[in-house]
Design a protein around this motif. Structure first.
Motif, PDB file in Angstrom:
ATOM      1  N   LYS A  31     -11.398  -5.629  18.029  1.00 25.30           N
ATOM      2  CA  LYS A  31     -12.305  -6.035  19.120  1.00 25.30           C
ATOM      3  C   LYS A  31     -11.553  -6.149  20.437  1.00 25.30           C
ATOM      4  N   SER A  32     -10.263  -6.514  20.353  1.00 27.99           N
ATOM      5  CA  SER A  32      -9.453  -6.659  21.568  1.00 27.99           C
ATOM      6  C   SER A  32      -8.943  -5.322  22.096  1.00 27.99           C
ATOM      7  N   GLY A  33      -9.276  -4.238  21.404  1.00 26.30           N
ATOM      8  CA  GLY A  33      -8.897  -2.917  21.901  1.00 26.30           C
ATOM      9  C   GLY A  33      -7.717  -2.283  21.208  1.00 26.30           C
ATOM     10  N   TYR A  34      -7.165  -2.944  20.187  1.00 25.79           N
ATOM     11  CA  TYR A  34      -6.065  -2.337  19.439  1.00 25.79           C
ATOM     12  C   TYR A  34      -6.612  -1.289  18.465  1.00 25.79           C
ATOM     13  N   GLU A  35      -5.843  -0.223  18.257  1.00 26.54           N
ATOM     14  CA  GLU A  35      -6.142   0.713  17.169  1.00 26.54           C
ATOM     15  C   GLU A  35      -5.474   0.134  15.918  1.00 26.54           C
ATOM     16  N   VAL A  36      -6.285  -0.167  14.895  1.00 21.85           N
ATOM     17  CA  VAL A  36      -5.781  -0.903  13.731  1.00 21.85           C
ATOM     18  C   VAL A  36      -5.551   0.033  12.548  1.00 21.85           C
ATOM     19  N   HIS A  37      -4.319   0.023  12.045  1.00 24.07           N
ATOM     20  CA  HIS A  37      -3.962   0.739  10.822  1.00 24.07           C
ATOM     21  C   HIS A  37      -3.605  -0.285   9.759  1.00 24.07           C
ATOM     22  N   VAL A  38      -3.873   0.049   8.498  1.00 23.00           N
ATOM     23  CA  VAL A  38      -3.562  -0.847   7.378  1.00 23.00           C
ATOM     24  C   VAL A  38      -2.855  -0.037   6.297  1.00 23.00           C
ATOM     25  N   ALA A  39      -1.695  -0.505   5.851  1.00 22.10           N
ATOM     26  CA  ALA A  39      -0.966   0.151   4.762  1.00 22.10           C
ATOM     27  C   ALA A  39      -0.906  -0.785   3.565  1.00 22.10           C
ATOM     28  N   ALA A  51     -14.185   1.310   5.786  1.00 23.61           N
ATOM     29  CA  ALA A  51     -15.557   1.146   6.285  1.00 23.61           C
ATOM     30  C   ALA A  51     -15.602   0.318   7.568  1.00 23.61           C
ATOM     31  N   GLN A  52     -14.555  -0.460   7.824  1.00 25.03           N
ATOM     32  CA  GLN A  52     -14.508  -1.284   9.033  1.00 25.03           C
ATOM     33  C   GLN A  52     -13.930  -0.526  10.227  1.00 25.03           C
ATOM     34  N   GLY A  53     -13.609   0.761  10.016  1.00 24.67           N
ATOM     35  CA  GLY A  53     -13.044   1.541  11.113  1.00 24.67           C
ATOM     36  C   GLY A  53     -11.534   1.425  11.206  1.00 24.67           C
ATOM     37  N   PHE A  54     -10.903   0.836  10.182  1.00 24.56           N
ATOM     38  CA  PHE A  54      -9.443   0.772  10.150  1.00 24.56           C
ATOM     39  C   PHE A  54      -8.908   2.045   9.490  1.00 24.56           C
ATOM     40  N   ILE A  55      -7.757   2.516   9.963  1.00 26.90           N
ATOM     41  CA  ILE A  55      -7.131   3.708   9.384  1.00 26.90           C
ATOM     42  C   ILE A  55      -6.194   3.256   8.262  1.00 26.90           C
ATOM     43  N   HIS A  56      -6.444   3.744   7.047  1.00 27.53           N
ATOM     44  CA  HIS A  56      -5.684   3.254   5.889  1.00 27.53           C
ATOM     45  C   HIS A  56      -4.610   4.248   5.455  1.00 27.53           C
ATOM     46  N   HIS A  57      -3.461   3.695   5.031  1.00 24.25           N
ATOM     47  CA  HIS A  57      -2.353   4.498   4.500  1.00 24.25           C
ATOM     48  C   HIS A  57      -1.922   3.899   3.166  1.00 24.25           C
ATOM     49  N   VAL A  58      -1.634   4.753   2.194  1.00 22.68           N
ATOM     50  CA  VAL A  58      -1.177   4.276   0.878  1.00 22.68           C
ATOM     51  C   VAL A  58       0.349   4.238   0.850  1.00 22.68           C
ATOM     52  N   VAL A  59       0.880   3.085   0.426  1.00 22.02           N
ATOM     53  CA  VAL A  59       2.328   2.911   0.243  1.00 22.02           C
ATOM     54  C   VAL A  59       2.547   2.436  -1.196  1.00 22.02           C
ATOM     55  N   PRO A  60       3.498   3.024  -1.928  1.00 24.07           N
ATOM     56  CA  PRO A  60       3.664   2.679  -3.350  1.00 24.07           C
ATOM     57  C   PRO A  60       4.431   1.374  -3.567  1.00 24.07           C
ATOM     58  N   PHE A  61       3.743   0.247  -3.374  1.00 29.84           N
ATOM     59  CA  PHE A  61       4.362  -1.048  -3.680  1.00 29.84           C
ATOM     60  C   PHE A  61       4.228  -1.313  -5.178  1.00 29.84           C
ATOM     61  N   ALA A  62       5.365  -1.392  -5.903  1.00 30.94           N
ATOM     62  CA  ALA A  62       5.332  -1.712  -7.335  1.00 30.94           C
ATOM     63  C   ALA A  62       5.230  -3.221  -7.498  1.00 30.94           C
ATOM     64  N   ARG A  63       4.457  -3.671  -8.491  1.00 31.48           N
ATOM     65  CA  ARG A  63       4.256  -5.107  -8.686  1.00 31.48           C
ATOM     66  C   ARG A  63       5.545  -5.836  -9.043  1.00 31.48           C
ATOM     67  N   SER A  64       6.254  -5.339 -10.086  1.00 35.77           N
ATOM     68  CA  SER A  64       7.406  -6.099 -10.585  1.00 35.77           C
ATOM     69  C   SER A  64       8.686  -5.791  -9.812  1.00 35.77           C
ATOM     70  N   GLY A  65       8.835  -4.551  -9.346  1.00 34.99           N
ATOM     71  CA  GLY A  65       9.997  -4.219  -8.522  1.00 34.99           C
ATOM     72  C   GLY A  65      11.318  -4.219  -9.258  1.00 34.99           C
ATOM     73  N   GLN A  66      11.322  -3.801 -10.519  1.00 31.07           N
ATOM     74  CA  GLN A  66      12.561  -3.803 -11.297  1.00 31.07           C
ATOM     75  C   GLN A  66      13.323  -2.478 -11.196  1.00 31.07           C
ATOM     76  N   ASN A  67      12.679  -1.425 -10.712  1.00 29.14           N
ATOM     77  CA  ASN A  67      13.315  -0.105 -10.667  1.00 29.14           C
ATOM     78  C   ASN A  67      13.852   0.186  -9.255  1.00 29.14           C
ATOM     79  N   PRO A  68      15.172   0.204  -9.090  1.00 29.69           N
ATOM     80  CA  PRO A  68      15.749   0.393  -7.743  1.00 29.69           C
ATOM     81  C   PRO A  68      15.297   1.686  -7.064  1.00 29.69           C
TER      82      PRO A  68
END
Length: 378
Positions: A31-39, A51-68
């Motif tokens: 609403k303040s005029g920023y272009e909003v992206h969400v990853a 649906a809210q007009g935000f630009i979405h990007h997929v990033v592979p965040f693993a839940r447990s994070g055990q694999n370096p």
């Protein structure tokens, strides 16, 4: 200041967490005029974000994070994303986005970074040799992630802030304090307590660290004492988390019958309205949303005297504190409150006043927008 050319990129591990904890902030930014992206990672809620007009990007965040190698892949993916989108500001939310996103922002030359530390997590609680090694590694990563020229690190409680300042992970002038994610007050109307058998409700992921075992044990103790009370648990296990309750434990508790398990629910306002007391015996938090919602609902809170939990109440005015990992003390306080309807009512009303004063979503959003404008000044 014209914001038309400013791009804000929110980075959070799960789409559902973005919707539950940062959605109003993104709406206000747009609403303040920023272009909003969400990853975020993959998830069923991505369409709602788009649906809210935000630009979405997929990033592979693993839940447990055990694999370096997976973790390195996430860091590289964020770096490429930042270079491609060229955000004026990235807002990093929860531990992995803060650590990896902070390092990626340095590599990609992002001008301004907001890091939201919503709790330091169990790595700062455990005392095993492996945990101490992990804590050292995480501390090194925090120091690297926070080496930014235009940086604001938002904390939800003073203990987490002081812990990272003591570790020299950031400069004092970079720290900001905002009490939680806020609550839409109109969604949580204050209604009088229900009549009949008193109801105690706990809403949390079913993790050991949330105090689930203490809640169940307190229910057993209250039954042994002959106290008339209904104990309800809202939430589901989190299989990706090493401290999650398993199905065998759930089945055993259900068979015992002292606690009613309602599973994952979205109607928290209705569940709190149907309760007399809200409980969260967690081991450590940032600032728990469930207790902010309890305050808005005008319900007295019983929680533990630990970082985050004690910061979500005014002790002895809107709620009562018990020692951590102490089911007997938890049962004692619940029993006292069951016998004290006037005290519950008075503290519940004080909780609603606290929510209006400190937790209203409009105030939380305004504090964030001020930080954005401060960092984005030419």
């Amino acid at each position: 200041m014209s914001n038309q050319s400013n791009v804000i990129l929110f980075v959070v591990n799960a789409p559902e967490f973005f919707l539950s904890h940062r959605f109003p902030l993104a709406v206000a930014a747009k609403k303040s005029g920023y272009e909003v992206h969400v990853a975020t990672a993959e998830g069923p809620d991505i369409e709602r974000i788009q649906a809210q007009g935000f630009i979405h990007h997929v990033v592979p965040f693993a839940r447990s994070g055990q694999n370096p190698l997976n973790e390195l892949g996430t860091l590289l993916c964020l770096t490429k994303l930042f270079r491609r989108v060229k955000p004026s500001l990235v807002h990093l939310i929860t531990i992995k986005p803060v650590l990896y996103g902070g390092i990626a922002a340095r590599l990609a030359g992002v001008k301004s970074v907001v890091s939201a530390v919503s709790g330091l997590g169990t790595v700062f609680l455990a005392e095993s040799a492996a945990a101490r090694l992990r804590r050292w590694l995480v501390t090194v990563m925090y120091r690297s992630a926070f080496k930014q020229s235009h940086l604001a690190v938002i904390f939800q409680n003073p203990d987490d802030r002081d812990a990272l300042l003591t570790l020299k992970a950031l400069m004092p002038e970079q720290a900001r304090m905002i009490r939680g994610s806020g609550v839409t007050l109109s969604d949580y109307s204050y209604v009088p307590e229900p009549e009949g058998k008193p109801v105690v409700v706990m809403a949390a992921r079913l993790l050991k660290d949330k105090g689930v075992f203490e809640f169940v044990e307190a229910a057993r103790l209250l039954k042994q004492r002959g106290v008339s009370v209904e104990m309800r648990m809202i939430g589901s296990p989190d299989p990706g988390n090493p401290t999650s309750v398993n199905q065998q434990e759930l089945d055993q508790w259900a068979a015992e019958g002292q606690v009613e398990f309602l599973g994952y629910r979205k109607d928290i306002a209705e569940q709190y309205a149907a309760a007399n007391i809200v409980c969260l015996p967690s081991y450590r938090e940032g600032l728990p949303k469930s207790l902010v919602e309890a305050a808005a609902s005008g319900r007295i809170v019983v929680t533990t005297d630990v970082p985050g939990c004690r910061d979500a109440i005014i002790p002895d005015k809107t709620g009562l504190l018990v020692p951590v990992k102490n089911a007997v003390a938890l049962a004692d306080v619940i029993e006292t409150l069951i016998d004290s309807p006037d005290l519950r009512k008075r503290m519940g009303q004080a909780g609603r006043a606290l929510a209006e004063d400190a937790f209203a979503i409009e105030k939380i959003v305004e504090q964030h927008m001020d930080i954005y404008q401060e960092l984005l000044k030419p």
